[in-house]
Design a protein around this motif. Structure first.
Motif, PDB file in Angstrom:
ATOM      1  N   ASP A   1       0.807  -1.218   0.000  1.00 14.17           N
ATOM      2  CA  ASP A   1       0.000   0.000   0.000  1.00 14.17           C
ATOM      3  C   ASP A   1       0.841   1.270   0.000  1.00 14.17           C
ATOM      4  O   ASP A   1       0.324   2.347  -0.250  1.00 14.17           O
TER       5      ASP A   1
ATOM      6  N   PRO B   1       2.902   4.101  -1.392  1.00 15.75           N
ATOM      7  CA  PRO B   1       3.067   4.579  -2.772  1.00 15.75           C
ATOM      8  C   PRO B   1       4.518   4.681  -3.197  1.00 15.75           C
ATOM      9  O   PRO B   1       4.812   4.679  -4.384  1.00 15.75           O
TER      10      PRO B   1
ATOM     11  N   SER C   1       2.674   0.174  -9.392  1.00 18.07           N
ATOM     12  CA  SER C   1       1.220   0.100  -9.235  1.00 18.07           C
ATOM     13  C   SER C   1       0.633   1.479  -8.928  1.00 18.07           C
ATOM     14  O   SER C   1      -0.416   1.855  -9.460  1.00 18.07           O
ATOM     15  N   HIS C   2       1.306   2.241  -8.082  1.00 21.28           N
ATOM     16  CA  HIS C   2       0.853   3.606  -7.772  1.00 21.28           C
ATOM     17  C   HIS C   2       0.982   4.492  -9.011  1.00 21.28           C
ATOM     18  O   HIS C   2       0.075   5.277  -9.324  1.00 21.28           O
TER      19      HIS C   2
ATOM     20  N   ARG D   1       0.866   3.585 -12.057  1.00 23.40           N
ATOM     21  CA  ARG D   1      -0.159   3.196 -13.024  1.00 23.40           C
ATOM     22  C   ARG D   1      -1.506   3.810 -12.678  1.00 23.40           C
ATOM     23  O   ARG D   1      -2.209   4.316 -13.571  1.00 23.40           O
ATOM     24  N   ARG D   2      -1.889   3.754 -11.417  1.00 20.85           N
ATOM     25  CA  ARG D   2      -3.173   4.349 -11.022  1.00 20.85           C
ATOM     26  C   ARG D   2      -3.203   5.843 -11.317  1.00 20.85           C
ATOM     27  O   ARG D   2      -4.174   6.364 -11.863  1.00 20.85           O
ATOM     28  N   GLU D   3      -2.117   6.540 -10.937  1.00 18.25           N
ATOM     29  CA  GLU D   3      -2.067   7.984 -11.128  1.00 18.25           C
ATOM     30  C   GLU D   3      -2.038   8.349 -12.614  1.00 18.25           C
ATOM     31  O   GLU D   3      -2.739   9.266 -13.052  1.00 18.25           O
TER      32      GLU D   3
ATOM     33  N   THR E   1      -3.024   6.561 -15.256  1.00 19.50           N
ATOM     34  CA  THR E   1      -4.271   6.230 -15.945  1.00 19.50           C
ATOM     35  C   THR E   1      -5.364   7.239 -15.624  1.00 19.50           C
ATOM     36  O   THR E   1      -6.093   7.701 -16.516  1.00 19.50           O
ATOM     37  N   ALA E   2      -5.484   7.583 -14.337  1.00 15.51           N
ATOM     38  CA  ALA E   2      -6.494   8.578 -13.950  1.00 15.51           C
ATOM     39  C   ALA E   2      -6.211   9.926 -14.595  1.00 15.51           C
ATOM     40  O   ALA E   2      -7.128  10.618 -15.054  1.00 15.51           O
TER      41      ALA E   2
ATOM     42  N   ARG F   1      -7.117   9.884 -18.345  1.00 15.40           N
ATOM     43  CA  ARG F   1      -8.557   9.910 -18.605  1.00 15.40           C
ATOM     44  C   ARG F   1      -9.137  11.316 -18.452  1.00 15.40           C
ATOM     45  O   ARG F   1     -10.122  11.658 -19.126  1.00 15.40           O
TER      46      ARG F   1
ATOM     47  N   GLU G   1      -2.333   1.985 -20.816  1.00 15.26           N
ATOM     48  CA  GLU G   1      -2.562   0.826 -19.964  1.00 15.26           C
ATOM     49  C   GLU G   1      -1.821  -0.399 -20.494  1.00 15.26           C
ATOM     50  O   GLU G   1      -1.246  -1.170 -19.711  1.00 15.26           O
TER      51      GLU G   1
ATOM     52  N   THR H   1       1.099  -2.345 -18.462  1.00 11.78           N
ATOM     53  CA  THR H   1       0.945  -3.776 -18.200  1.00 11.78           C
ATOM     54  C   THR H   1       2.169  -4.550 -18.665  1.00 11.78           C
ATOM     55  O   THR H   1       2.674  -5.439 -17.966  1.00 11.78           O
TER      56      THR H   1
END
Length: 391
Positions: free
Chosen positions: A195, A197, A208-209, A211-213, A215-216, A219, A333, A337
């Motif tokens: 968890d 970051p 993983s952090h 990627r989330r940031e 991708t968001a 968008r 993405e 990946t």
């Protein structure tokens, strides 16, 4: 009551095994940890058989099934089979009319532990009722006494079965509670680490952090804040890691992050690191348009000036760059990946791809001293060997 010394010794040995269990599972890869722990649990089972209570010639009573059942419940199939194999060989070497029954009882105990683990794995943590249920299931190993001659089997169930069942209900839940405590503690540490970051040593964000940031941001982005990615591989990374040590190597990656920070916009995702050690940073629309200058600037920032290492020694590094065009969220993405799934062996590439235009840097285009990964590692080791001190 003659088995009481074995009961006390079993608890003492399991207390040691629980501390070893936590230490080994954290510091080693799962396969190596299972192997080492399987050897340790098997050794405890062998020690239990070294001083048994001999009910009749060739029929021995001891607490060997406790570590065997615990191995089945907590070590995984590899460790459980190793522990069981050691115990079976030891019991076969003792021999006697109770050998077949004893070996079958060990198989039942190990299988019972493995089945209990699979049935209760979703319970976090396992409660007292599940631990006592484990003790009851392990007691099924006594059913192997039916392989004994009828008179011996009847004598066993009449005199020894109840005391052994009671000792199982006492020792197995207590021993399992020790190991369960260590297992839950490790799970909590792994989740807390996942968890976070950022990596606490290098300051680099986890992929993983990132990627989330990213991708968001892609968008909801209308200003081209993230239009591409660039990955940076430190040449000779394995040789440097061995030469410098983990702590100093992490500091080197942290220093590289600080140099790259001047090229990252505040609204972009933090610079990240992949599982195979590559550094990943985002490129905005302007940087994609000026891709050649940006790649040259990144290489200059990282390689032109030496890094100050321990004892005032200086170290120069060499890097390879690979850029990725991500004009859409889907392409972003897919690229992330692929970065997450790529293994270290696959990352040993000498390609330098530019956003919008990919140009492969072939082996023959490289200087003679860097035509392959081995030369890169030697180059990195030479950097450490010939590091100069300020004087």
């Amino acid at each position: 009551m003659l088995l009481l010394p074995q009961f006390i010794g079993s608890l003492a040995l399991v207390a040691f095994l629980s501390s070893l269990y936590g230490m080994v599972r954290i510091r080693m890869r799962p396969s190596r940890a299972q192997t080492l722990l399987g050897l340790a649990f098997g050794l405890v089972a062998m020690l239990q058989m070294s001083a048994p209570l001999e009910m009749l010639p060739g029929v021995i009573l001891d607490m060997r099934n406790v570590p065997i059942a615990l191995a089945g419940a907590f070590l995984g199939w590899r460790g459980a089979l190793l522990c069981l194999g050691m115990a079976v060989v030891t019991r076969a070497s003792i021999g006697g009319i109770g050998m077949a029954s004893g070996i079958m009882g060990m198989i039942i105990a190990c299988t019972a532990g493995y089945a209990w683990n699979r049935a209760t794995l979703s319970l976090q943590p396992r409660r007292v009722t599940q631990l006592f249920g484990f003790g009851l299931i392990v007691s099924l190993h006594m059913t192997a006494a039916i392989l004994l001659p009828w008179e011996v089997c009847a004598a066993f169930f009449a005199t020894a079965a109840l005391p052994m069942a009671l000792l199982n209900l006492l020792s197995v839940p207590i021993a399992a509670a020790f190991l369960e405590h260590e297992r839950v503690r490790m799970l909590m540490e792994e989740r807390e680490g996942a968890d976070r970051p950022r990596d606490p040593q290098t300051g680099l964000a986890r992929l993983s952090h990132f990627r989330r940031e990213a991708t968001a941001l892609a968008r909801g982005d209308n200003n081209g804040i993230i239009a591409g990615l660039v990955t940076i591989r430190l040449k000779g990374a394995r040789a440097l890691r061995r030469s410098l040590g983990e702590a100093m190597y992490a500091q080197l990656l942290g220093a590289m992050r600080l140099r790259l920070a001047q090229m990252v916009r505040p609204e972009q995702p933090a610079i990240a690191v992949t599982e195979d050690g590559r550094i990943v940073m985002a490129l905005d629309f302007r940087q994609v348009a000026e891709r050649n200058q940006v790649i040259t600037e990144i290489r200059r920032i990282l390689s032109d000036h030496a890094y100050r290492m321990m004892d005032a020694a200086e170290l120069r590094i060499s890097v390879s760059l690979q850029a990725h065009a991500t004009p859409s969220v889907q392409e972003l993405e897919e690229t992330l990946t692929a970065l997450a799934l790529q293994r270290p062996a696959q990352a040993a590439t000498t390609q330098c791809a530019v956003v919008g235009k990919t140009s492969s840097l072939r082996q023959s285009d490289l200087p003679a001293a860097r035509k392959n990964v081995r030369h890169d590692r030697l180059f990195a080791a030479a950097n450490v060997l010939f590091a100069t001190k300020d004087g």
